[in-house]
Motif scaffolding. Structure first.
Motif, PDB file in Angstrom:
ATOM      1  N   THR A  56       0.859  -1.184   0.000  1.00  0.00           N
ATOM      2  CA  THR A  56       0.000   0.000   0.000  1.00  0.00           C
ATOM      3  C   THR A  56       0.896   1.235   0.000  1.00  0.00           C
ATOM      4  O   THR A  56       2.050   1.175   0.449  1.00  0.00           O
ATOM      5  N   PRO A  57       0.399   2.372  -0.483  1.00  0.00           N
ATOM      6  CA  PRO A  57       1.214   3.591  -0.465  1.00  0.00           C
ATOM      7  C   PRO A  57       1.692   3.896   0.943  1.00  0.00           C
ATOM      8  O   PRO A  57       0.918   3.851   1.899  1.00  0.00           O
ATOM      9  N   THR A  58       2.955   4.177   1.044  1.00  0.00           N
ATOM     10  CA  THR A  58       3.583   4.478   2.328  1.00  0.00           C
ATOM     11  C   THR A  58       4.358   5.783   2.181  1.00  0.00           C
ATOM     12  O   THR A  58       5.117   5.946   1.227  1.00  0.00           O
ATOM     13  N   ARG A  59       4.137   6.686   3.120  1.00  0.00           N
ATOM     14  CA  ARG A  59       4.780   7.995   3.054  1.00  0.00           C
ATOM     15  C   ARG A  59       6.283   7.865   3.228  1.00  0.00           C
ATOM     16  O   ARG A  59       6.745   7.151   4.129  1.00  0.00           O
ATOM     17  N   LEU A  60       7.044   8.534   2.380  1.00  0.00           N
ATOM     18  CA  LEU A  60       8.500   8.527   2.491  1.00  0.00           C
ATOM     19  C   LEU A  60       8.936   9.383   3.661  1.00  0.00           C
ATOM     20  O   LEU A  60       8.257  10.357   4.014  1.00  0.00           O
ATOM     21  N   PRO A  61      10.076   9.038   4.261  1.00  0.00           N
ATOM     22  CA  PRO A  61      10.638   9.915   5.284  1.00  0.00           C
ATOM     23  C   PRO A  61      10.808  11.305   4.677  1.00  0.00           C
ATOM     24  O   PRO A  61      11.124  11.441   3.499  1.00  0.00           O
ATOM     25  N   SER A  62      10.591  12.341   5.440  1.00  0.00           N
ATOM     26  CA  SER A  62      10.615  13.703   4.897  1.00  0.00           C
ATOM     27  C   SER A  62      12.035  14.209   4.670  1.00  0.00           C
ATOM     28  O   SER A  62      12.439  15.229   5.194  1.00  0.00           O
ATOM     29  N   ALA A  63      12.779  13.497   3.845  1.00  0.00           N
ATOM     30  CA  ALA A  63      14.155  13.877   3.542  1.00  0.00           C
ATOM     31  C   ALA A  63      14.231  15.106   2.653  1.00  0.00           C
ATOM     32  O   ALA A  63      15.240  15.791   2.613  1.00  0.00           O
TER      33      ALA A  63
END
Length: 175
Positions: free
Chosen positions: A60-67
Motif C-alpha cells: 500500500t502507499p507508504t509515506r517517504l521519510p521527509s528527507a
C-alpha cells in the motif's frame, strides 16, 4: 495501492507510474510510494521505493521519510529510478544508479531521496525519468540530460558517452 492514500484523508494531487512501482504526491506535498523493488527475475533494485535499504515491497502507499525538507510538486517514475521536483525548484532522485542515471557523479544506487547537487543555484521546472537516463528543464530554458548516452538518447551530438552528471544539451544554447 491507491486506496490506502484515500484512507489518510489526503488524496494524491500527482501520481507517476513506474514499471514496478508507483509514486504519489499528496495535497501537502509529501511523497508516497508502493510496489516492488525486485524485478521479474529476482534482481533487487535497492532504494527504488525510497524508504531506505531493506525495503523491497510495499503493498500500500507508504509515506517517504521527509528527507526533501520541501513540498514535492512533480514526480516521474521509470523502471529503475524516480525523480521528484520540489516547490523550491530542486531535483531529487532515488533508485538504481546504473549508467549515471541519478546524476550524482557515480553509478551507485541511492536508497533514499537525495538532492541533485549539480542544479544548485538553478531553478529546475520539470524532470523526466527515462529507463536509463534522465532529463531536466530549467527556468532559463536550458535542457539537461544524464545517464546512458548510447543511441544518442542524451542529445549531446557525437558524444555518446554515459554522463554521470547533468550536462546541458547545447542545440538550444546556440539560438
Amino acid at each position: 495501492c491507491y486506496s490506502a492514500l484515500l484512507c489518510e484523508h489526503n488524496p494524491p494531487a500527482r501520481a507517476a507510474a513506474g514499471r514496478r512501482h508507483s509514486l504519489f504526491i499528496d495535497g501537502e506535498g509529501r511523497l508516497w510510494s508502493c510496489g516492488s523493488a525486485t524485478d521479474s527475475v529476482g534482481v533487487l533494485n535497492e532504494g527504488l521505493l525510497g524508504h531506505g535499504e531493506g525495503v523491497t515491497q510495499l503493498n500500500t502507499p507508504t509515506r517517504l521519510p521527509s528527507a526533501l525538507g520541501e513540498r514535492a510538486v512533480s514526480v516521474s517514475a521509470e523502471d529503475r529510478h524516480s525523480l521528484a521536483l520540489t516547490g523550491g525548484s530542486s531535483g531529487w532522485r532515488r533508485g538504481g544508479g546504473g549508467g549515471g542515471r541519478l546524476g550524482h557523479s557515480d553509478t551507485q544506487d541511492q536508497p533514499q531521496p537525495k538532492k541533485i547537487e549539480a542544479f544548485a543555484g538553478q531553478r529546475v521546472v520539470a524532470v523526466s525519468a527515462g529507463r536509463i537516463h534522465s532529463l531536466a528543464l530549467t527556468a532559463d530554458g536550458a535542457v539537461f540530460a544524464w545517464g546512458e548516452g548510447e543511441r544518442a538518447r542524451l542529445g549531446h551530438g557525437e558524444d555518446l558517452s554515459n554522463q554521470l552528471l547533468p550536462k546541458k544539451i547545447e542545440v538550444w544554447s546556440r539560438e
